[in-house]
Design a protein around this motif. Sequence first.
Motif, short mmCIF file in Angstrom:
data_model
loop_
_atom_site.label_atom_id
_atom_site.label_comp_id
_atom_site.label_asym_id
_atom_site.label_seq_id
_atom_site.Cartn_x
_atom_site.Cartn_y
_atom_site.Cartn_z
N ARG A 194 -11.53 6.61 23.05
CA ARG A 194 -10.39 7.45 23.33
C ARG A 194 -9.90 7.21 24.76
NH1 ARG A 194 -9.32 13.17 20.76
NH2 ARG A 194 -10.31 12.22 18.97
N SER A 195 -8.60 7.12 24.94
CA SER A 195 -8.02 6.96 26.27
C SER A 195 -8.23 8.24 27.07
CB SER A 195 -6.53 6.67 26.16
OG SER A 195 -5.93 6.68 27.43
N GLU A 196 -8.36 8.08 28.36
CA GLU A 196 -8.55 9.21 29.27
C GLU A 196 -7.26 9.97 29.48
OE1 GLU A 196 -8.67 6.00 30.23
OE2 GLU A 196 -10.78 5.51 30.23
N ALA A 197 -6.13 9.32 29.27
CA ALA A 197 -4.82 9.92 29.55
C ALA A 197 -4.47 10.97 28.50
CB ALA A 197 -3.74 8.85 29.59
N THR A 198 -3.80 12.02 28.91
CA THR A 198 -3.32 13.04 28.00
C THR A 198 -2.16 12.46 27.21
OG1 THR A 198 -3.94 14.74 29.59
CG2 THR A 198 -2.39 15.37 27.84
N PRO A 199 -2.23 12.51 25.87
CA PRO A 199 -1.14 11.90 25.10
C PRO A 199 0.12 12.75 25.14
CG PRO A 199 -2.71 12.92 23.62
CD PRO A 199 -3.28 13.05 25.02
N ASP A 200 1.24 12.07 25.23
CA ASP A 200 2.50 12.72 24.98
C ASP A 200 3.09 11.98 23.79
OD1 ASP A 200 3.07 10.34 26.20
OD2 ASP A 200 4.66 11.11 27.47
N HIS A 201 4.15 12.46 23.26
CA HIS A 201 4.67 11.82 22.05
C HIS A 201 6.18 11.72 22.13
CE1 HIS A 201 4.28 10.36 17.99
NE2 HIS A 201 5.29 11.13 17.63
N ASP A 202 6.69 10.52 21.94
CA ASP A 202 8.13 10.28 21.91
C ASP A 202 8.59 10.39 20.46
OD1 ASP A 202 10.71 9.37 21.96
OD2 ASP A 202 10.29 7.64 23.24
N PHE A 203 9.04 11.57 20.09
CA PHE A 203 9.44 11.80 18.70
C PHE A 203 10.67 10.98 18.32
CE2 PHE A 203 6.78 15.50 19.52
CZ PHE A 203 5.96 15.44 18.40
#
Length: 161
Positions: A30-39
């Motif tokens: 798992r990546s350490e970065a907090t996921p954001d999502h481009d809808f």
Amino acid sequence: MRTDALDELAARLGWETRDLADVIGAGWRRSEATPDHDFDLDPSGGLDPDDLLPLDVTPWHVAGDPAQLMARVFAHGVFLASPEGVWAGGTHGLEHRPGPPVYVPAHELSDRGPEVVRGIVAGRRRSFRWCRYCRSPQAPETRWEPDVCHGCASSWLGVVY
């Protein structure tokens, strides 16, 4: 026993683990970065096509040491990206965030996936340099100088972080 996240990724896509490993490789974490999502970029529009409910925002995963590929898996397809290392938390906070992603629909993954993966990995590997002291490959984010890694900068050049 394998300890990577490949089983989780394959299950999310509805694939056999071995089949997905043949396309995108193994060794996922798992990546350490907090996921954001481009809808806007997501072809589902953020809705689960089976029940038209909002999709869970799935995490990015990263593979390789140094990091060489990132993947974000949904039932409808996979976003693939080159990792970009960012020191987000000081000297001990290296995070890998995705560069511009390439979307591959699930029904095209067997055909297009290997080509997309090869292109992303080849581009990332071109950015690696080998440390002149320890002779290990270093990504741009882990180099003090073009040919000296952070660890060897401390050991041999007196750098204090």
